[in-house]
Scaffold this active site. Structure first.
Site, PDB file in Angstrom:
ATOM      1  N   ASP A 140     -34.297 -19.790  -2.263  1.00  0.00           N
ATOM      2  CA  ASP A 140     -35.304 -19.165  -3.520  1.00  0.00           C
ATOM      3  C   ASP A 140     -34.629 -19.836  -4.785  1.00  0.00           C
ATOM      4  O   ASP A 140     -33.430 -19.303  -4.888  1.00  0.00           O
ATOM      5  CB  ASP A 140     -35.727 -17.939  -3.298  1.00  0.00           C
ATOM      6  CG  ASP A 140     -37.161 -17.561  -3.527  1.00  0.00           C
ATOM      7  OD1 ASP A 140     -37.859 -18.655  -4.026  1.00  0.00           O
ATOM      8  OD2 ASP A 140     -37.600 -16.712  -3.451  1.00  0.00           O
ATOM      9  N   GLU A 160     -49.501 -15.860  -2.061  1.00  0.00           N
ATOM     10  CA  GLU A 160     -48.946 -14.073  -2.060  1.00  0.00           C
ATOM     11  C   GLU A 160     -50.134 -13.256  -2.759  1.00  0.00           C
ATOM     12  O   GLU A 160     -50.646 -13.298  -3.766  1.00  0.00           O
ATOM     13  CB  GLU A 160     -47.635 -13.767  -2.747  1.00  0.00           C
ATOM     14  CG  GLU A 160     -47.351 -12.438  -2.842  1.00  0.00           C
ATOM     15  CD  GLU A 160     -45.985 -12.061  -3.187  1.00  0.00           C
ATOM     16  OE1 GLU A 160     -45.211 -13.062  -3.241  1.00  0.00           O
ATOM     17  OE2 GLU A 160     -45.646 -10.976  -3.454  1.00  0.00           O
TER      18      GLU A 160
HETATM   19  O1  KIV Z   1     -38.715 -13.797  -2.441  1.00  0.00           O
HETATM   20  C1  KIV Z   1     -39.471 -13.432  -1.526  1.00  0.00           C
HETATM   21  O2  KIV Z   1     -38.937 -12.673  -0.518  1.00  0.00           O
HETATM   22  C2  KIV Z   1     -40.554 -14.258  -1.353  1.00  0.00           C
HETATM   23  C3  KIV Z   1     -41.437 -13.966  -0.344  1.00  0.00           C
HETATM   24  C4  KIV Z   1     -42.183 -12.601  -0.505  1.00  0.00           C
HETATM   25  C5  KIV Z   1     -42.772 -14.855  -0.247  1.00  0.00           C
HETATM   26  O3  KIV Z   1     -40.918 -14.951  -2.206  1.00  0.00           O
END
Ligand code: KIV
Length: 288
Positions: free
Chosen positions: A107, A205
């Site tokens: 991420d 989401e």
């Molecule tokens: O950071 C995370 O865990 C997410 C998920 C909820 C998709 O973005």
């Protein structure tokens, strides 16, 4: 030539299935695209450390997201907003080291791509080179399409994330997105924008199930739902929520598959009582 339907392209023995298939090499974004063509559903979980990730990998989870939810679920922050790129790089590297089959998606934290495409490329390059992730994820639909385009052009697969985007909590709160005609049309525009920019999948989401189903029908890339009903191509949950480690209330869309908080709490109390009562260690735990 006649086009084959999704059902006809599905391998009859399930050998290529993302979950439950026989493959042992690392899953790639091409495997994800093939699963959409076969009409196959797949599970995704978050992971923040090598050991937990190895459990999920051994269980056959094909895609692990090193989510910036690490902020709340692993690092003790109030939200995902304070998480840094250094932290995401360190956690992502650990998850890569702990796994051999799952596609690892790193991420991109708040503040690591908002300045523009070049900013995004610099940050994503760290996740790919230093941590070894196979793809990155970033939030935003139309507003992030230029970032996605440059990353994809540069050879970095991107998972997009629209609907509720927790990095914008200060602006949007934690509320259902896409309710009402105008908001639904915006969500559809966001979904098409990230697909056109080259994203290989998109997280939806906290959006109404009917809208998520429509997005899933319209797109040729897979949708990954969280609080988005049953019709998306994949489902993701935050692992500490679904295994019952998160303290307090969890969102309505979470199904708790275990109560690790209770299991761990009871085990450590038993250990403490053994130590206090002199029943640990025993002879079998001692060396001479
Ligand atoms: O950071 C995370 O865990 C997410 C998920 C909820 C998709 O973005």
């Amino acid at each position: 030539m006649t086009q084959l339907s999704a059902a006809q392209t599905k391998p009859s023995d399930g050998s290529k299935a993302l979950y439950g298939g026989k493959g042992t090499r690392r899953i790639t974004v091409r495997d994800i695209a093939a699963a959409k063509e076969r009409g196959e559903k797949w599970p995704m979980l978050t992971a923040y450390d090598a050991m937990t990730a190895s459990v999920f990998d051994e269980a056959g989870i094909p895609v692990l997201l090193v989510g910036d939810s690490a902020g709340n679920c692993h690092l003790g922050y109030e939200s995902t907003v304070p998480v840094t790129l250094d932290e995401m790089t360190m956690l992502s590297a650990a998850v890569v080291r702990g796994t051999s089959r799952a596609l690892i998606v790193g991420d991109m934290p708040f503040g690591s791509y908002q300045e523009g495409p070049v900013h995004a490329l610099r940050s994503a390059t760290r996740l790919v080179k230093e941590a070894g992730v196979g793809a990155v994820k970033l939030e935003g639909g139309e507003r992030s399409h230029r970032q996605i385009e440059l990353l994809v052009e540069s050879g970095i697969p991107v998972m997009a994330h629209i609907g509720l985007t927790p990095q914008s909590v200060n602006a949007m709160g934690y509320r259902v997105q896409g309710r009402g005609e105008e908001a639904a049309q915006q969500l559809l525009r966001d979904a098409k924008a990230v697909q056109d920019a080259g994203a290989f999948a998109v997280v939806l989401e906290l959006v109404p199930a009917e809208l998520a189903a429509e997005v899933t029908r319209v797109l040729h890339i897979p949708t990954v739902g969280i609080g988005a009903g049953a019709e998306t191509d994949a489902q993701v949950l935050v692992w500490t929520d679904m295994l019952g480690l998160t303290p307090g209330r969890v969102p309505k869309f979470v199904k708790k598959y275990a109560n690790l908080r209770e299991v761990m709490g009871n085990a450590v109390k038993e250990f403490a009582e053994d130590v206090v009562g002199g029943t640990f260690p025993l002879e079998e735990h001692s060396v001479h």
